[in-house]
Design an enzyme around this catalytic site. Structure first.
Site, PDB file in Angstrom:
ATOM      1  CB  SER A  42      -6.483  37.186-136.558  1.00 16.11           C
ATOM      2  OG  SER A  42      -7.562  37.709-135.825  1.00 16.11           O
ATOM      3  CG  ASP A 350      -8.926  30.817-131.743  1.00 15.61           C
ATOM      4  OD1 ASP A 350      -9.924  31.556-131.857  1.00 15.61           O
ATOM      5  OD2 ASP A 350      -7.848  31.075-132.304  1.00 15.61           O
ATOM      6  CG  HIS A 353      -9.284  33.796-134.628  1.00 15.85           C
ATOM      7  ND1 HIS A 353      -8.290  33.459-133.751  1.00 15.85           N
ATOM      8  CD2 HIS A 353      -9.043  35.077-134.988  1.00 15.85           C
ATOM      9  CE1 HIS A 353      -7.469  34.480-133.590  1.00 15.85           C
ATOM     10  NE2 HIS A 353      -7.907  35.483-134.323  1.00 15.85           N
TER      11      HIS A 353
END
Ligand code: NAG
Ligand code: NAG
Ligand code: NAG
Ligand code: NAG
Ligand code: NAG
Length: 386
Positions: A42, A350, A353
Site C-alpha cells: 500500500s 489512517d 499510511h
C-alpha cells in the site's frame, strides 16, 4: 543551468569521496527514464487493490484527487512524487483495466501485499493474494504481451511502453512491512519473526533477478519503515511501557524492521556482484520516516501518532471502524470515521499510511540521494558505481 552545475558538483563530490578519477564516475547528464515499473504494497499502490477488491472509500484521495483514486492516502504517494519529478505520468495499476495508460510504466503493487505468499485469504487476514511472486509473473506477462501489441497496428500502441522502455526504465520496490506484521498476527514471537527474515530477503532478491533477466537495469529499492511507530501496529500489538522508546514507538517492531533492513542491504551487495550491469540504489526510508515521526512537531506537524482519518481510541484509530467506514443511521448512510480538518498538519493518514504532506516531505529527503546507497540522486539512479 542550475541543475547542470548541481550535477557536476555531485559528480565531483562523488569522485572525491570514492577517490576515483573524475571520468570513472560516469558524469553524464541525467538518466532519461522512459518508464517506471513498481512492485510493492500500500505504500505504493495506485489502484491495484481497488481494481481487484473494490475502491478505497472516501475520504481517501480528497486532498489531491478530490475523490478516491486507488490510494490509501488523502493524496499522492512517494511513488507519485517520483514519477512527477522524472516528468512521467503517475503510474496506473496493472490490474486497472479501465482508463489505464501504461506508456510510462505500470504498477504491480497492491495494498496488503507481502513478499511471501500468505496461507490465509484476504478476508481472513487482510493480506493481498498479489504477493511479490505474483507481481513478478504479472510483470513478465505485461512485458511479453505489450510487445506483441506494439508489433501490430492497434489502438493499444498508444497505451503501452516501447521495447526499449523496459531496459531504460526505473524499477522501484517498496515491500516487506506486511510480511513482518503477518508473523505477529499468527502470534509469533519477535525471535520467530526474525527467523523467517532471511527467507523474505531471498525471495525479494529473486524478484530483482527476474526483472534483470527480462532486461531491467536500474533499481530503486526502499527499505522498510519503523513498523513500531505506526498507530495500527501499536494498537494491534500492545507492548509494555519498558518497550516504548523515548519518542513513543514500540521497540520490538522497530528492531524487527531494522533486522530486515540489515539483511536486505546485505542482499543488495550480493546482487551487485551477481548482476554485473545492474545499478541498484538502496534507499533508507526507515531513517527518513523515523526522523519525521520523532521530529514531527519541530517540522510543523501535529502529534505523529494521532491519525487524521479515523475514530476514537488512543490514536484516533479503531480497526473495527477504519478510515471511511460507514453505517446506516435512520435509513441514511453516514461516514463514521472521517478525515480531520487539516490533513497537511498530520503525519499519519489512517493509522497505517502516511498523509500526502508526509509523503511529500519524505520524497524531498530522498530525491537528492542523501539517504541512498550509493548516494546518487534519483535522476542519476541509472549509473552503476564501481
Ligand atoms: C505457508 O505454508 C507452507 C507449507 O506449510 C510453508 O512452507 C510456508 O512457509 C507458509 N507461508 C507463510 C507465509 O507462513
Ligand atoms: C498515453 O500517455 C502518453 C504519455 O503521456 C501519451 O503520449 C499518449 O498519447 C497517451 N495515450 C492515449 C491513448 O491517450
Ligand atoms: C492468537 O492468540 C489469540 C489470543 O490468545 C487467539 O485468540 C488467536 O486465535 C491466536 N491466533 C492464531 C492464529 O493462533
Ligand atoms: C471501536 O469500534 C467498535 C465498532 O464501532 C466499537 O464497538 C468499539 O467500542 C470501538 N473501540 C474504541 C476503543 O473506541
Ligand atoms: C537533501 O535534501 C534535504 C531536504 O531538502 C536536505 O535537508 C539535505 O541537506 C539535502 N542533502 C544533500 C546532500 O544535498
Amino acid at each position: 543551468m542550475e541543475s547542470c552545475k548541481y550535477e557536476a558538483f555531485v559528480c565531483l563530490l562523488l569522485s572525491v569521496a570514492l577517490l576515483l578519477p573524475f571520468k570513472t564516475v560516469v558524469c553524464s547528464s541525467s538518466c532519461t527514464f522512459p518508464a517506471i515499473f513498481n512492485f510493492g504494497d500500500s505504500n505504493s499502490d495506485t489502484g491495484g487493490l481497488s481494481a481487484a477488491f473494490g475502491q478505497a472509500p472516501p475520504p481517501n484521495g480528497e486532498t489531491f484527487f478530490g475523490a478516491p483514486a486507488g490510494r490509501f492516502c488523502d493524496g499522492r504517494l512517494i511513488l507519485d512524487f517520483i514519477a512527477e519529478s522524472l516528468r512521467l505520468n503517475r503510474l496506473h495499476a496493472f490490474l486497472d483495466s479501465v482508463g489505464s495508460n501504461f506508456s510510462h510504466g505500470a504498477n504491480f503493487a497492491t495494498a496488503g501485499s507481502t513478499i511471501r505468499p500468505q496461507n490465509t485469504t484476504i478476508s481472513q487476514s487482510g493480506y493481498s493474494p498479489i504477493s511479490l511472486d505474483v507481481q513478478s509473473v504479472q510483470f513478465s506477462d505485461f512485458k511479453t504481451r505489450s510487445q506483441e501489441f506494439m508489433q501490430t497496428e492497434s489502438i493499444f500502441r498508444n497505451l503501452l511502453p516501447k521495447e526499449d522502455d523496459f531496459s531504460g526504465a526505473l524499477y522501484t520496490f517498496d515491500i516487506g512491512q506486511n510480511d513482518l506484521t503477518a508473523g505477529y498476527k499468527l502470534n509469533m514471537s519477535t525471535e520467530q519473526v526474525k527467523a523467517y527474515v532471511p527467507d523474505l530477503v531471498a525471495q525479494f532478491s529473486n524478484a530483482i533477478k527476474n526483472v534483470y533477466a527480462r532486461g531491467g537495469r536500474a533499481f530503486w529499492i526502499h527499505n522498510t519503515c519503523p513498523a513500531g511507530c505506526l498507530p495500527y501496529v501499536m494498537d494491534r500489538f500492545p507492548v509494555t511501557a519498558a518497550q516504548i522508546d523515548e519518542f513513543g514507538c514500540a521497540t520490538p517492531f522497530n528492531e524487527v524492521s531494522k533486522y530486515f533492513n540489515l539483511r536486505l542491504k546485505q542482499a543488495v551487495v550480493e546482487l551487485r556482484k551477481e548482476l554485473p550491469s545492474a545499478a541498484i540504489t538502496y534507499v533508507d526510508i526507515y531513517s527518513v520516516k523515523y526522523s519525521l515521526i520523532t521530529r514531527a512537531t519541530k517540522l510543523g506537524f501535529e502529534n505523529p501518532f494521532l491519525t487524521c482519518c479515523g475514530h476514537g481510541g488512543k490514536y484516533n484509530y479503531n480497526r473495527s471502524n477504519k478510515c471511511g467506514s460507514k453505517k446506516i443511521v435512520n435509513g441514511k448512510e453516514i461516514v463514521t470515521a472521517k478525515s480531520c480538518k487539516d490533513p497537511s498538519a498530520r503525519v499519519s493518514w489512517d493509522g497505517a499510511h502516511f498523509t500526502e504532506a508526509a509523503n511529500k516531505w519524505i520524497f524531498n529527503q530522498i530525491v537528492n540521494g542523501s539517504f541512498s546507497d550509493p548516494p546518487l540522486p534519483l535522476h542519476l539512479a541509472c549509473q552503476r558505481m564501481e
